[in-house]
Write a protein that holds these residues in place. Structure first.
Motif, PDB file in Angstrom:
ATOM      1  N   GLY A 182       0.818  -1.221   0.089  1.00  0.00           N
ATOM      2  CA  GLY A 182       0.017   0.116  -0.129  1.00  0.00           C
ATOM      3  C   GLY A 182       0.687   1.161   0.049  1.00  0.00           C
ATOM      4  N   GLN A 183       1.900   1.182   0.848  1.00  0.00           N
ATOM      5  CA  GLN A 183       2.856   2.291   0.753  1.00  0.00           C
ATOM      6  C   GLN A 183       3.445   2.662  -0.562  1.00  0.00           C
ATOM      7  OE1 GLN A 183       5.258   3.066   4.243  1.00  0.00           O
ATOM      8  NE2 GLN A 183       4.242   1.419   5.479  1.00  0.00           N
ATOM      9  N   PHE A 184       3.692   1.338  -1.222  1.00  0.00           N
ATOM     10  CA  PHE A 184       4.415   1.494  -2.596  1.00  0.00           C
ATOM     11  C   PHE A 184       3.570   2.066  -3.667  1.00  0.00           C
ATOM     12  CE2 PHE A 184       5.594  -0.298  -6.762  1.00  0.00           C
ATOM     13  CZ  PHE A 184       6.818  -0.083  -6.895  1.00  0.00           C
ATOM     14  N   MET A 185       2.090   1.755  -3.476  1.00  0.00           N
ATOM     15  CA  MET A 185       1.123   2.060  -4.481  1.00  0.00           C
ATOM     16  C   MET A 185       0.924   3.601  -4.107  1.00  0.00           C
ATOM     17  SD  MET A 185      -3.118   1.129  -4.110  1.00  0.00           S
ATOM     18  CE  MET A 185      -3.195   1.368  -2.575  1.00  0.00           C
ATOM     19  N   ASP A 186       1.185   4.020  -2.790  1.00  0.00           N
ATOM     20  CA  ASP A 186       0.811   5.490  -2.533  1.00  0.00           C
ATOM     21  C   ASP A 186       1.995   6.273  -3.063  1.00  0.00           C
ATOM     22  OD1 ASP A 186      -0.370   7.628  -1.102  1.00  0.00           O
ATOM     23  OD2 ASP A 186       1.175   7.423   0.367  1.00  0.00           O
ATOM     24  N   GLN A 187       2.978   6.179  -3.492  1.00  0.00           N
ATOM     25  CA  GLN A 187       4.011   6.792  -4.293  1.00  0.00           C
ATOM     26  C   GLN A 187       3.519   7.115  -5.837  1.00  0.00           C
ATOM     27  OE1 GLN A 187       6.753   7.764  -2.270  1.00  0.00           O
ATOM     28  NE2 GLN A 187       5.450   6.519  -0.798  1.00  0.00           N
ATOM     29  N   PHE A 188       2.761   6.479  -6.321  1.00  0.00           N
ATOM     30  CA  PHE A 188       2.262   6.708  -7.622  1.00  0.00           C
ATOM     31  C   PHE A 188       0.728   6.956  -7.819  1.00  0.00           C
ATOM     32  CE2 PHE A 188       5.601   3.485  -7.466  1.00  0.00           C
ATOM     33  CZ  PHE A 188       6.807   3.809  -8.360  1.00  0.00           C
ATOM     34  N   ILE A 189      -0.044   6.900  -6.827  1.00  0.00           N
ATOM     35  CA  ILE A 189      -1.337   7.247  -6.878  1.00  0.00           C
ATOM     36  C   ILE A 189      -1.570   8.860  -6.171  1.00  0.00           C
ATOM     37  CG2 ILE A 189      -4.024   6.664  -6.410  1.00  0.00           C
ATOM     38  CD1 ILE A 189      -3.244   4.091  -6.418  1.00  0.00           C
ATOM     39  N   LYS A 190      -1.942   9.829  -6.935  1.00  0.00           N
ATOM     40  CA  LYS A 190      -2.099  10.889  -6.273  1.00  0.00           C
ATOM     41  C   LYS A 190      -3.137  11.065  -5.475  1.00  0.00           C
ATOM     42  CE  LYS A 190       0.637  13.281 -10.142  1.00  0.00           C
ATOM     43  NZ  LYS A 190       0.577  14.257 -11.153  1.00  0.00           N
ATOM     44  N   SER A 191      -4.445  10.530  -6.019  1.00  0.00           N
ATOM     45  CA  SER A 191      -5.596  10.907  -5.318  1.00  0.00           C
ATOM     46  C   SER A 191      -5.354   9.767  -3.777  1.00  0.00           C
ATOM     47  CB  SER A 191      -6.796  10.344  -5.901  1.00  0.00           C
ATOM     48  OG  SER A 191      -8.078  10.281  -4.927  1.00  0.00           O
ATOM     49  N   ARG A 192      -5.837  10.537  -2.739  1.00  0.00           N
ATOM     50  CA  ARG A 192      -5.813   9.757  -1.579  1.00  0.00           C
ATOM     51  C   ARG A 192      -7.081   8.800  -1.454  1.00  0.00           C
ATOM     52  NH1 ARG A 192      -1.283   9.261   0.885  1.00  0.00           N
ATOM     53  NH2 ARG A 192      -2.173   8.927   2.782  1.00  0.00           N
ATOM     54  N   LYS A 193      -8.154   9.353  -1.852  1.00  0.00           N
ATOM     55  CA  LYS A 193      -9.354   8.508  -1.991  1.00  0.00           C
ATOM     56  C   LYS A 193      -9.151   7.167  -2.798  1.00  0.00           C
ATOM     57  CE  LYS A 193     -13.027  11.998  -0.847  1.00  0.00           C
ATOM     58  NZ  LYS A 193     -13.650  11.209   0.177  1.00  0.00           N
ATOM     59  N   ALA A 194      -8.740   7.360  -3.939  1.00  0.00           N
ATOM     60  CA  ALA A 194      -8.495   6.224  -4.665  1.00  0.00           C
ATOM     61  C   ALA A 194      -7.531   5.199  -4.364  1.00  0.00           C
ATOM     62  CB  ALA A 194      -7.649   6.659  -6.163  1.00  0.00           C
ATOM     63  N   TYR A 227     -11.067  -0.944   8.170  1.00  0.00           N
ATOM     64  CA  TYR A 227     -11.681   0.179   8.907  1.00  0.00           C
ATOM     65  C   TYR A 227     -10.845   1.303   8.916  1.00  0.00           C
ATOM     66  CZ  TYR A 227     -13.135   2.782  12.634  1.00  0.00           C
ATOM     67  OH  TYR A 227     -13.410   3.741  13.568  1.00  0.00           O
ATOM     68  N   GLN A 228      -9.368   1.100   8.774  1.00  0.00           N
ATOM     69  CA  GLN A 228      -8.521   2.201   8.848  1.00  0.00           C
ATOM     70  C   GLN A 228      -8.723   3.175   7.693  1.00  0.00           C
ATOM     71  OE1 GLN A 228      -4.502   0.558   9.820  1.00  0.00           O
ATOM     72  NE2 GLN A 228      -4.568   1.788  11.518  1.00  0.00           N
ATOM     73  N   ASN A 229      -8.462   2.198   6.475  1.00  0.00           N
ATOM     74  CA  ASN A 229      -8.719   2.793   5.211  1.00  0.00           C
ATOM     75  C   ASN A 229     -10.062   3.271   4.816  1.00  0.00           C
ATOM     76  OD1 ASN A 229      -6.152   2.350   3.174  1.00  0.00           O
ATOM     77  ND2 ASN A 229      -6.675   0.631   4.290  1.00  0.00           N
ATOM     78  N   TYR A 230     -11.312   2.941   5.408  1.00  0.00           N
ATOM     79  CA  TYR A 230     -12.707   3.584   5.570  1.00  0.00           C
ATOM     80  C   TYR A 230     -12.540   4.895   6.192  1.00  0.00           C
ATOM     81  CZ  TYR A 230     -17.440   4.561   6.505  1.00  0.00           C
ATOM     82  OH  TYR A 230     -18.576   5.224   6.741  1.00  0.00           O
ATOM     83  N   ILE A 231     -11.968   4.820   7.291  1.00  0.00           N
ATOM     84  CA  ILE A 231     -11.744   6.400   7.950  1.00  0.00           C
ATOM     85  C   ILE A 231     -10.814   7.114   7.075  1.00  0.00           C
ATOM     86  CG2 ILE A 231     -10.910   7.533   9.903  1.00  0.00           C
ATOM     87  CD1 ILE A 231     -13.486   5.644  10.398  1.00  0.00           C
ATOM     88  N   GLY A 232      -9.807   6.855   6.351  1.00  0.00           N
ATOM     89  CA  GLY A 232      -8.866   7.835   5.582  1.00  0.00           C
ATOM     90  C   GLY A 232      -9.649   8.104   4.500  1.00  0.00           C
ATOM     91  N   TYR A 233     -10.386   7.144   3.951  1.00  0.00           N
ATOM     92  CA  TYR A 233     -11.261   7.401   2.545  1.00  0.00           C
ATOM     93  C   TYR A 233     -12.038   8.646   2.993  1.00  0.00           C
ATOM     94  CZ  TYR A 233     -14.428   7.179  -1.352  1.00  0.00           C
ATOM     95  OH  TYR A 233     -15.119   7.271  -2.426  1.00  0.00           O
ATOM     96  N   ARG A 234     -12.957   8.847   4.188  1.00  0.00           N
ATOM     97  CA  ARG A 234     -14.063   9.715   4.533  1.00  0.00           C
ATOM     98  C   ARG A 234     -13.177  11.191   4.870  1.00  0.00           C
ATOM     99  NH1 ARG A 234     -18.223   7.974   9.034  1.00  0.00           N
ATOM    100  NH2 ARG A 234     -18.657   9.942   8.465  1.00  0.00           N
ATOM    101  N   GLU A 235     -12.044  10.881   5.478  1.00  0.00           N
ATOM    102  CA  GLU A 235     -11.424  12.139   5.690  1.00  0.00           C
ATOM    103  C   GLU A 235     -10.703  12.912   4.692  1.00  0.00           C
ATOM    104  OE1 GLU A 235      -8.815  11.076   8.942  1.00  0.00           O
ATOM    105  OE2 GLU A 235     -10.812  11.037  10.414  1.00  0.00           O
ATOM    106  N   ALA A 236     -10.174  12.056   3.469  1.00  0.00           N
ATOM    107  CA  ALA A 236      -9.510  12.686   2.301  1.00  0.00           C
ATOM    108  C   ALA A 236     -10.154  13.611   1.603  1.00  0.00           C
ATOM    109  CB  ALA A 236      -9.075  11.346   1.574  1.00  0.00           C
ATOM    110  N   ARG A 237      -9.553  14.645   1.106  1.00  0.00           N
ATOM    111  CA  ARG A 237     -10.427  15.667   0.354  1.00  0.00           C
ATOM    112  C   ARG A 237     -10.340  15.634  -1.048  1.00  0.00           C
ATOM    113  NH1 ARG A 237      -8.175  21.043   3.672  1.00  0.00           N
ATOM    114  NH2 ARG A 237      -9.055  20.765   5.820  1.00  0.00           N
ATOM    115  N   TYR A 238      -9.230  14.399  -1.545  1.00  0.00           N
ATOM    116  CA  TYR A 238      -9.171  14.431  -2.933  1.00  0.00           C
ATOM    117  C   TYR A 238      -9.019  12.988  -3.228  1.00  0.00           C
ATOM    118  CZ  TYR A 238      -4.401  14.626  -1.864  1.00  0.00           C
ATOM    119  OH  TYR A 238      -2.988  14.120  -1.290  1.00  0.00           O
TER     120      TYR A 238
END
Length: 238
Positions: A182-194, A227-238
């Motif tokens: 997931g952290q590796f993916m995060d380096q390439f996906i700009k959208s936090r919601k995605a 659950y962690q990612n659900y909370i992160g999805y709700r709080e993400a702005r983009y």
């Protein structure tokens, strides 16, 4: 809290780490069966789990020091381990290398364990043991004694080392934040919601598979990540 330093890197081991390792290693079954061989299997698994998680985090920490500098320390806790990096400077390429260094160290440790297996046993028997070790459902030490009557503690340790470092490394590479994949993916996906959405979908697939395998503890881990990612999805702005 157990503390020590290795290669100049401070390490903290929380009591919860040992509790979870004993549970994964079959402590409940050992208590109900009250068998010395089962107790030995739990201890061997805890030792293998400790070595494996520590090596994984050392992969992150040591590569982080080399690639980005700063200050690092390691904490082993209930959900595995964390390598903290403070003050390091990374571009995306170096950060990706540091992220992959953890699973890479685990898979290297698995390779060493497999080579040791073939050094200890004749090739046909070593291959038979390896096939059993790589079964996703971990083989209790007591069961290994029934399969191989000549078993000794080193064989039970190798069982745990191969199983932990192969399967845990594979699971850790799944695109689920905050796992390494997931952290590796995060380096390439700009959208936090995605990023969080992809993690939730992956968790859902893994949970369905684990339901079929009856993997209670794995369900707890991935339900927590979902659950962690659900909370992160709700709080993400983009």
């Amino acid at each position: 809290m157990f503390r020590f330093t290795i290669f100049g890197i401070p390490v903290e081991v929380e009591p919860w780490f040992w509790l979870v390792m004993s549970f994964i290693g079959g402590a409940l079954g050992a208590l109900s069966g009250n068998s010395p061989d089962a107790y030995l299997g739990v201890v061997l698994f805890m030792m293998a789990g400790f070595v494996s998680v520590l090596v994984h985090e050392l992969g992150h920490a040591m590569s982080g020091l080399k690639l980005g500098g700063g200050r690092v320390w390691i904490r082993l806790w209930a959900f595995g381990g964390l390598a903290y990096q403070q003050g390091g400077r990374f571009d995306r390429q170096r950060r990706c290398a540091m992220i992959l260094a953890g699973p890479g160290a685990g898979l290297a440790l698995a390779a060493i364990s497999i080579v040791s297996l073939f050094i200890i046993f004749p090739a046909p028997e070593a291959l038979k043991r390896l096939i059993l070790y790589l079964s996703y459902t971990n083989i209790p030490h007591e069961a290994m004694l029934n399969i191989f009557p000549d078993n000794r503690p080193v064989y039970g340790f190798l069982n745990a080392m191969v199983w932990v470092n192969v399967w845990w490394s594979v699971l850790n590479l799944l695109p689920v934040y905050p796992l390494d994949g997931g952290q590796f993916m995060d380096q390439f996906i700009k959208s936090r919601k995605a990023m969080h959405k992809t993690s939730m979908i992956t968790c859902a697939v893994v949970i369905v598979l684990m339901l079929g395998l009856g993997m209670t503890l794995g369900l707890i881990f991935f339900a927590f990540f979902a659950y962690q990612n659900y909370i992160g999805y709700r709080e993400a702005r983009y």
